[in-house]
Design a protein around this motif. Structure first.
Motif, PDB file in Angstrom:
ATOM      1  N   ASP A   1       0.852  -1.186   0.000  1.00  0.00           N
ATOM      2  CA  ASP A   1       0.000   0.000   0.000  1.00  0.00           C
ATOM      3  C   ASP A   1       0.888   1.236   0.000  1.00  0.00           C
ATOM      4  OD1 ASP A   1      -1.597   2.151   0.591  1.00  0.00           O
ATOM      5  OD2 ASP A   1      -2.953   0.994   1.870  1.00  0.00           O
ATOM      6  N   VAL A   2       0.852   1.968  -1.107  1.00  0.00           N
ATOM      7  CA  VAL A   2       1.762   3.108  -1.279  1.00  0.00           C
ATOM      8  C   VAL A   2       1.492   4.207  -0.260  1.00  0.00           C
ATOM      9  CG1 VAL A   2       2.486   4.933  -2.876  1.00  0.00           C
ATOM     10  CG2 VAL A   2       2.199   2.612  -3.711  1.00  0.00           C
ATOM     11  N   ARG A   6       4.178   5.898   2.218  1.00  0.00           N
ATOM     12  CA  ARG A   6       4.426   7.351   2.293  1.00  0.00           C
ATOM     13  C   ARG A   6       4.374   7.826   3.739  1.00  0.00           C
ATOM     14  NH1 ARG A   6       1.442   8.394  -2.994  1.00  0.00           N
ATOM     15  NH2 ARG A   6       3.200   8.359  -4.420  1.00  0.00           N
ATOM     16  N   GLN A   7       3.395   7.315   4.471  1.00  0.00           N
ATOM     17  CA  GLN A   7       3.263   7.709   5.870  1.00  0.00           C
ATOM     18  C   GLN A   7       4.497   7.282   6.667  1.00  0.00           C
ATOM     19  OE1 GLN A   7       0.693   9.812   6.563  1.00  0.00           O
ATOM     20  NE2 GLN A   7       2.007  10.087   8.344  1.00  0.00           N
ATOM     21  N   LEU A   8       4.969   6.072   6.408  1.00  0.00           N
ATOM     22  CA  LEU A   8       6.179   5.578   7.092  1.00  0.00           C
ATOM     23  C   LEU A   8       7.393   6.436   6.739  1.00  0.00           C
ATOM     24  CD1 LEU A   8       5.711   1.726   6.600  1.00  0.00           C
ATOM     25  CD2 LEU A   8       5.549   2.970   8.770  1.00  0.00           C
ATOM     26  N   ALA A   9       7.472   6.872   5.475  1.00  0.00           N
ATOM     27  CA  ALA A   9       8.602   7.688   5.017  1.00  0.00           C
ATOM     28  C   ALA A   9       8.617   9.053   5.702  1.00  0.00           C
ATOM     29  CB  ALA A   9       8.535   7.872   3.504  1.00  0.00           C
ATOM     30  N   ILE A  10       7.428   9.558   6.029  1.00  0.00           N
ATOM     31  CA  ILE A  10       7.323  10.871   6.670  1.00  0.00           C
ATOM     32  C   ILE A  10       7.535  10.754   8.183  1.00  0.00           C
ATOM     33  CG2 ILE A  10       5.694  12.751   7.182  1.00  0.00           C
ATOM     34  CD1 ILE A  10       4.455  12.128   4.351  1.00  0.00           C
ATOM     35  N   ALA A  24      11.118   0.103  -0.875  1.00  0.00           N
ATOM     36  CA  ALA A  24      10.061   1.121  -0.761  1.00  0.00           C
ATOM     37  C   ALA A  24      10.132   2.196  -1.837  1.00  0.00           C
ATOM     38  CB  ALA A  24      10.121   1.764   0.627  1.00  0.00           C
ATOM     39  N   TRP A  25      11.332   2.696  -2.128  1.00  0.00           N
ATOM     40  CA  TRP A  25      11.438   3.812  -3.082  1.00  0.00           C
ATOM     41  C   TRP A  25      10.813   3.490  -4.441  1.00  0.00           C
ATOM     42  CZ3 TRP A  25      17.078   6.064  -2.135  1.00  0.00           C
ATOM     43  CH2 TRP A  25      17.086   6.778  -0.929  1.00  0.00           C
ATOM     44  N   PRO A  26      11.130   2.324  -5.046  1.00  0.00           N
ATOM     45  CA  PRO A  26      10.500   2.033  -6.348  1.00  0.00           C
ATOM     46  C   PRO A  26       8.974   1.967  -6.253  1.00  0.00           C
ATOM     47  CG  PRO A  26      12.380   0.583  -5.984  1.00  0.00           C
ATOM     48  CD  PRO A  26      12.132   1.292  -4.690  1.00  0.00           C
ATOM     49  N   LYS A  27       8.456   1.383  -5.168  1.00  0.00           N
ATOM     50  CA  LYS A  27       6.993   1.282  -5.017  1.00  0.00           C
ATOM     51  C   LYS A  27       6.370   2.670  -4.878  1.00  0.00           C
ATOM     52  CE  LYS A  27       6.533  -3.377  -3.073  1.00  0.00           C
ATOM     53  NZ  LYS A  27       7.935  -3.824  -2.988  1.00  0.00           N
ATOM     54  N   GLN A  28       6.993   3.530  -4.066  1.00  0.00           N
ATOM     55  CA  GLN A  28       6.449   4.873  -3.867  1.00  0.00           C
ATOM     56  C   GLN A  28       6.416   5.673  -5.165  1.00  0.00           C
ATOM     57  OE1 GLN A  28       9.026   5.435  -0.127  1.00  0.00           O
ATOM     58  NE2 GLN A  28       7.616   7.154  -0.091  1.00  0.00           N
ATOM     59  N   LEU A  29       7.429   5.454  -5.994  1.00  0.00           N
ATOM     60  CA  LEU A  29       7.518   6.239  -7.231  1.00  0.00           C
ATOM     61  C   LEU A  29       6.842   5.544  -8.424  1.00  0.00           C
ATOM     62  CD1 LEU A  29      11.153   7.592  -6.830  1.00  0.00           C
ATOM     63  CD2 LEU A  29       9.053   8.942  -6.799  1.00  0.00           C
TER      64      LEU A  29
END
Length: 275
Positions: A1-2, A6-10, A24-29
């Protein structure tokens, strides 16, 4: 779930480890790792209009590699870095290289391997980094024009002091266009900020710049109200800043003063500069 990623990244600590960033980075982008476009041949890369400039910049980028890295390993990584940059430029003829783009690319290369670094950076050039890659700096300047409206709203006293000193925004240009990769020495701080920026609006690096300036408000106000003194103070970012606190503050500033509420003020600043 992107959206969860994102929430985890913040949230505090971001992605925590490079191993998690690689997932995570490839999935987020939205990068499909099974369909990365193949690398053009060497001659195509070398014939690009920006090739010589890229090589010169990469050869000067010694401080961006981990301390203690063997020369041989660094030279090999510099070759890969040139290749990543050139692949993006060859694939996207509308993009123009700028000094500082290599700082962003090397950060990705220190976390993921060549093909993935290329795919992530190429995706970012379509949104987050797009405004830096015109043939001129107009759109980059427009992004910088959001700095004072944020500061003026958060601390009118500080904003007025900086404007009276005619400080301008040049002190944070390299912060913005390298996502702080050029001005911080510790890779763990840099990748933590990349977690945050990847997950957020393209203007978030400016909100972070405002958060840093506001955090250093007392230092600034105790300076003489002269451009040279304040510029000298602010152009160097102390390594011991509380980055988690500043990330939270940048997010809060973004929610309090979203870009749409500041766009008229940013346009007025641009108009004043042009006239």
């Amino acid at each position: 779930d992107v959206s969860v990623l994102r929430q985890l990244a913040i949230n505090r600590g971001g992605m925590l480890t490079n191993e998690l960033r690689r997932s995570a980075w490839p999935k987020q982008l939205g990068v499909d790792l099974d369909n990365i476009s193949p690398k053009p041949d060497e001659e195509t890369l070398k014939n690009h209009r920006d090739y010589t400039q890229v090589v010169m910049d990469v050869n000067r980028s010694l401080k961006r590699f981990p301390p203690g890295m063997e020369d041989e390993e660094r030279y090999a990584l510099q070759d890969v870095l040139i290749s990543v940059i050139m692949r993006v430029l060859v694939n996207n003829s509308q993009l123009h290289y700028y000094q500082g783009f290599h700082d962003i690319c090397v950060t990705f290369l220190l976390v993921v391997e060549e093909d993935v670094a290329f795919a992530l950076v190429e995706k970012l050039t379509q949104n987050h980094l797009r405004d830096f890659m015109d043939s001129d700096m107009e759109r980059t300047k427009n992004m910088l024009n959001y700095l004072y409206p944020i500061i003026n709203k958060a601390s009118p006293n500080l904003g007025e002091f900086m404007e009276r000193a005619e400080l301008g925004t040049i002190f944070c240009l390299s912060w913005l266009i390298t996502w702080y990769g050029h001005v911080l020495n510790d890779i763990k701080h840099i990748v933590r900020l990349y977690d945050f920026f990847i997950a957020c609006h393209p203007l978030m690096p400016i909100y972070l710049a405002a958060a840093i300036v506001l955090y250093r408000q007392d230092e600034i106000l105790s300076c003489e109200c002269e451009m040279c003194f304040i510029h000298s103070l602010l152009s160097r970012i102390p390594e011991n800043l509380p980055f988690e606190e500043l990330i939270t503050q940048a997010g809060d500033l973004f929610l309090q003063f979203p870009p749409k509420d500041l766009s008229d003020e940013a346009k007025r600043i641009r108009y004043d500069h042009l006239h």
